[in-house]
Motif scaffolding. Structure first.
Motif, PDB file in Angstrom:
ATOM      1  N   SER A 168       0.753  -1.236  -0.005  1.00  0.00           N
ATOM      2  CA  SER A 168       0.061  -0.042  -0.166  1.00  0.00           C
ATOM      3  C   SER A 168       0.638   1.137  -0.009  1.00  0.00           C
ATOM      4  CB  SER A 168      -0.967  -0.027   0.960  1.00  0.00           C
ATOM      5  OG  SER A 168      -0.248   0.003   2.416  1.00  0.00           O
ATOM      6  N   ASP A 169       2.038   1.314   0.658  1.00  0.00           N
ATOM      7  CA  ASP A 169       2.842   2.308   0.711  1.00  0.00           C
ATOM      8  C   ASP A 169       3.402   2.707  -0.697  1.00  0.00           C
ATOM      9  OD1 ASP A 169       2.558   3.095   3.285  1.00  0.00           O
ATOM     10  OD2 ASP A 169       4.356   1.758   4.194  1.00  0.00           O
ATOM     11  N   TYR A 170       3.848   1.749  -1.344  1.00  0.00           N
ATOM     12  CA  TYR A 170       4.349   1.784  -2.890  1.00  0.00           C
ATOM     13  C   TYR A 170       3.080   2.311  -3.567  1.00  0.00           C
ATOM     14  CZ  TYR A 170       5.462  -0.061  -7.434  1.00  0.00           C
ATOM     15  OH  TYR A 170       5.442  -0.011  -8.955  1.00  0.00           O
ATOM     16  N   PHE A 171       2.021   1.769  -3.627  1.00  0.00           N
ATOM     17  CA  PHE A 171       1.105   2.005  -4.547  1.00  0.00           C
ATOM     18  C   PHE A 171       0.552   3.482  -4.335  1.00  0.00           C
ATOM     19  CE2 PHE A 171      -3.744   1.963  -4.560  1.00  0.00           C
ATOM     20  CZ  PHE A 171      -3.871   1.707  -6.298  1.00  0.00           C
ATOM     21  N   GLY A 172       0.350   4.007  -3.004  1.00  0.00           N
ATOM     22  CA  GLY A 172       0.189   5.474  -2.756  1.00  0.00           C
ATOM     23  C   GLY A 172       1.309   6.365  -3.340  1.00  0.00           C
ATOM     24  N   GLU A 173       2.538   6.057  -2.816  1.00  0.00           N
ATOM     25  CA  GLU A 173       3.691   6.875  -3.428  1.00  0.00           C
ATOM     26  C   GLU A 173       3.602   6.921  -4.954  1.00  0.00           C
ATOM     27  OE1 GLU A 173       7.235   5.538  -1.897  1.00  0.00           O
ATOM     28  OE2 GLU A 173       6.310   5.609   0.405  1.00  0.00           O
TER      29      GLU A 173
END
Length: 198
Positions: A168-173
């Motif tokens: 989710s962090d990668y996706f959001g970034e």
């Protein structure tokens, strides 16, 4: 990598992204101005990273001439707290069949899938050549985001999935990064063309 040319596989990838998005903060239902012409409200999620915040929805689009649903994807914008219709900045669409007419396409290899963008955008009604986008990226220090595909064409990888999952962090970034870059790119050419008309 091979071209993903299957509605079933595309929907599977889309479901992974949609499920990940549902883990972010929901801010309710809003209407978007989008290529499908749909006026129905869509669930909107807020993603924050460092000093940036974007609003994101998932959507299905239809073929303009047939009305048939032919792709799904993600649209993003900057927060708009009035009751205005939301105007998208980034569109990550995933076609249910492979066609070079789509600017965003899905490629895969084993358990890795890339959602690629080939750099063709419009500013108002003006279509911009892909070269302008990739030149802009190079001039602004984003060279490391440019890749060459199986046919020797430039593209950017908006999102990469592995083993049917995404962090989710990668996706959001990634969504924030490309929303901000695309806004800067579009603003640059809007200003350029408005100055030309004076």
């Amino acid at each position: 990598m091979y071209k993903v040319d299957s509605e079933v596989k595309t929907r599977e990838i889309f479901n992974v992204l949609e499920t990940c998005l549902e883990g972010f903060n929901s801010i309710g239902i809003r209407k978007w101005g989008n290529p499908s012409g749909s006026q129905q409200g869509l669930d909107v999620y807020e993603i924050e990273h460092k000093d940036n915040t974007i609003w994101v929805s998932t959507v299905e689009w239809v073929n303009a001439s047939t009305g048939e649903v032919n792709r799904c994807g993600i649209i993003t914008t900057l927060p708009e707290y009035s009751n205005n219709t939301l105007g998208q900045i980034l569109e990550v669409n995933m076609p249910y069949y492979f066609s070079k007419s789509f600017n965003t396409r899905v490629y895969g290899d084993n358990n890795i899938f890339e959602i690629r963008n080939y750099g063709k955008f419009t500013i108002g009604r003006r279509g911009l050549k892909r070269k302008y986008f990739f030149d802009y990226l190079r001039e602004h220090g984003y060279d490391d985001e440019i890749f060459i595909d199986e046919e020797g064409k430039e593209y950017i990888c908006i999102i990469k999935l592995q083993d049917n999952s995404i962090n989710s962090d990668y996706f959001g970034e990634r969504l924030i990064k490309w929303t901000m870059i695309l806004k800067e790119f579009k603003d640059y050419y809007r200003n350029l063309y408005s100055n030309e008309r004076r």
